[in-house]
Enzyme design. Structure first.
Site, PDB file in Angstrom:
ATOM      1  N   LYS A 204     -84.604 -32.169 -73.883  1.00 49.26           N
ATOM      2  CA  LYS A 204     -84.792 -33.279 -72.946  1.00 49.26           C
ATOM      3  C   LYS A 204     -84.795 -34.591 -73.719  1.00 49.26           C
ATOM      4  CE  LYS A 204     -87.939 -34.787 -69.219  1.00 49.26           C
ATOM      5  NZ  LYS A 204     -89.209 -34.521 -68.505  1.00 49.26           N
TER       6      LYS A 204
ATOM      7  N   SER B 160     -88.918 -34.496 -63.308  1.00 55.79           N
ATOM      8  CA  SER B 160     -88.013 -35.324 -64.078  1.00 55.79           C
ATOM      9  C   SER B 160     -87.083 -34.551 -65.010  1.00 55.79           C
ATOM     10  CB  SER B 160     -88.816 -36.319 -64.905  1.00 55.79           C
ATOM     11  OG  SER B 160     -89.546 -35.652 -65.924  1.00 55.79           O
TER      12      SER B 160
ATOM     13  N   SER C 179     -93.004 -32.047 -63.567  1.00 54.16           N
ATOM     14  CA  SER C 179     -91.641 -32.321 -64.040  1.00 54.16           C
ATOM     15  C   SER C 179     -90.937 -31.161 -64.729  1.00 54.16           C
ATOM     16  CB  SER C 179     -91.644 -33.519 -64.988  1.00 54.16           C
ATOM     17  OG  SER C 179     -91.706 -34.718 -64.265  1.00 54.16           O
TER      18      SER C 179
END
Lengths: 95, 489
Positions: B78, B158, B182
């Site tokens: 990420k 997210s 998330s």
């Protein structure tokens, strides 16, 4: 709970974010909506409750007060938008 | 030749050691998949050359019999984790051009375990969002489509790029971070497994901070076993993060076969509000039945402060974010917009560099921390947070684990306009309470809606009890027989 334009202008200044005059009204509306929704917390009785100030109940660990890193000015400055020798450059602050 | 992107981490690990294929072949197959799926916009930065280099190093170690636990396994990272020499954006314009000179502890640990980084994955800006629609680098597209429809769906957020890349078999696993859901919510939307460990398990060092008392990294994979393998490599005490736990980690991979016989599982009645999506409610009942069938006792429990979790979160998280994001000032890295004075430069840089949702949260945070409002909002929220954590403590006096839905709906359309921020925040209604309490949680893909979209079930346990968490997850996975996007795993 209703935020007014002056309050939003003030917090935008505190947060150092330029908000164009035209954006203030929609922002007032959105922030007021969120704050109104948050108001429901007032229903909860928290008189005898100690605040939870972190994500864990662990005690913070102690460590030796010693220098563990440093003396790498090139690395520190490698992403600087503007630099001069081994300093970050910014607009003039003191006349 | 077999499609090398079809394997799980666990099976690829075996094949690599038996030399059925090389790490370079495995990596090349994933690079090809990554490059032919750019329309998903899952990656912000691809690092194919670096990946091939690392795969060759893995092959060398494997050949010499020195294979590391994750040697040759291609993973996505990420883009909230700082990676040495590789652009790190946090999905924000304000970090334009930022190349860290250091590696986050978690990505370093994965690298030290031999894994191969394919690239940096798209996300909501500063991890603030539930749809991946706030990224400066554009929307991520969920690889799933509703049956008979071609409309693009959100991957959740997210960690949307992480979830999409793993679901679409571009990466074998990915790192995510979870502040209020998330990892778990995008895992549910994309039909994969997502685990948020106990706050303090994974070091936050080198992870771009959103809300420091909530942020926690975790694995996103296609199977529970793969999540266990990845998590084992990610955790550990780190003196560079003052909230990192100096506690032994249970071997969660070894725990997977232990089952749930004799366990007590709680179903919180507050998670079944009037108007709960019928398919979500039915899947929850099914999940409870699977656990009963496996020998667990299922009882109803109370978590009375559940309804206050979201508003509490939307004080605590923005307050912490407004402080953490004060560092983006155009002086030391990233974007700088010139101004007449230093203050003017700050304000112009931050106006241009931050997106709408990030600004909104900074302003909320600044407001609730400002003089005269601190006690009424921030302190109040910290006290309600304590009550929410106590709810869980009491519940775990009665049960070993809690089962809930992960999200109130399946993935929604990229074009379904959600203009009201509060409506968007409701996506995290089932995940936020555990984040506030700091307890571990996981989402396991458990079924499909009538339209063929994945739904997840969430498992929660008490702090530091990842062992029970994984045992329950494994039983759910075995019972659900979830097909995965490609019909096999």
């Amino acid at each position: 709970m209703s935020l007014d334009k002056a309050t939003v202008r003030r917090i935008a200044h505190l947060a150092r974010i330029d908000v164009p005059e035209a954006d203030l009204d929609p922002m007032v509306k959105e922030l007021t909506g969120i704050m109104n929704w948050i108001e429901q917390l007032k229903e909860v009785n928290t008189d005898a409750v100690a605040p939870m100030t972190g994500g864990t109940d662990m005690k913070l660990a102690w460590r030796k007060d010693a220098v563990t890193d440093g003396a790498q000015p090139e690395k520190v400055l490698s992403n600087a938008p503007d630099k001069h020798d081994s300093f970050f450059s910014v607009p003039k602050v003191v006349e | 030749m077999t499609d090398l992107t079809r394997f799980t981490i666990a099976s690829a690990r075996e094949h690599l050691r038996k030399k059925d294929f090389t790490a370079l072949e495995l990596t090349d197959a994933h690079i090809a998949a990554m490059e032919s799926n750019r329309h998903l916009n899952a990656f912000i930065t691809e690092t194919a050359d670096l990946a091939r280099e690392r795969a060759k190093e893995s092959d060398f170690r494997i050949k010499n019999g020195d294979a590391l636990p994750l040697d040759g396994i291609p993973l996505g990272i990420k883009d909230l984790f700082c990676t040495e020499g590789v652009q790190t954006t946090a999905g924000s314009h304000i970090l334009k051009g930022f190349r860290p000179n250091y590696e986050s502890t978690v990505s370093q640990k994965l690298r030290d375990a031999g894994s191969v980084m394919l690239g940096k994955l798209n996300l909501d800006e500063f991890a603030m969002g539930s749809s991946n629609m706030t990224s400066y680098y554009g929307d991520v597209i969920n690889p799933w489509k509703a049956r008979g429809h071609s409309a693009d769906l959100v991957p959740g957020g997210s960690s949307g790029g992480s979830a999409a890349s793993v679901a679409a078999h571009l990466a074998m696993g990915a790192t995510g971070t979870d502040t209020g859901g998330s990892i778990r919510q995008p895992a549910a939307f994309c039909g994969i497994v997502g685990v948020k460990p106990t706050y303090g398990r994974c070091s936050r060092w080198g992870v771009v901070a959103f809300a420091s008392s909530l942020d926690q990294a975790g694995p996103m994979t296609r199977t529970v076993r793969d999540a266990a393998i990845m998590l084992n490599a990610m955790v550990g005490f780190d003196p560079k993060d003052s909230t990192s736990a100096n506690l032994p980690m249970p071997d969660v991979e070894a725990a997977l076969t232990k089952g749930v016989k004799g366990m007590k599982i709680g179903l919180p009645k507050e998670y079944r509000p009037a108007g709960l999506n019928a398919e979500v409610g039915m899947l929850w009942d099914k999940g409870a039945q699977w656990l009963r069938d496996a020998g667990a006792e299922v009882i109803e429990i109370d978590l009375p402060h559940t309804k206050y979790a979201l508003p509490t979160y939307y004080i605590v998280a923005p307050a912490e974010a407004s402080s953490n994001l004060a560092r983006y000032d155009g002086v030391r890295y990233g974007l700088r917009v010139p101004g007449k004075s230093l203050d003017d430069m700050y304000a112009k840089t931050r106006a241009e560099g931050f997106g709408k949702e990030v600004k909104r949260r900074i302003l909320i945070g600044t407001y609730v921390l400002s003089a005269g409002y601190y006690d009424a909002y921030y302190l109040k929220a910290q006290k309600v947070r304590a009550l929410i954590a106590q709810d869980f403590e009491k519940a775990f006096g009665k049960v070993d684990a809690i089962l809930t839905p992960t999200a109130p709906t399946a993935a929604f359309g990229l074009n379904d306009k959600i203009d009201d921020p509060v409506a968007m925040y409701l996506n995290d209604v089932f995940t936020v309470p555990a984040s506030l309490a700091g307890i571990p949680g996981a989402s396991v893909p458990a079924g499909l809606t009538a339209h063929g979209l994945p739904l997840g079930l969430q498992v929660l346990t008490k702090r530091w009890d990842e062992e029970t968490l994984f045992r329950v997850c494994q039983v759910l996975e075995d019972s659900a027989k979830f097909p995965g996007l490609k019909g096999e795993r």
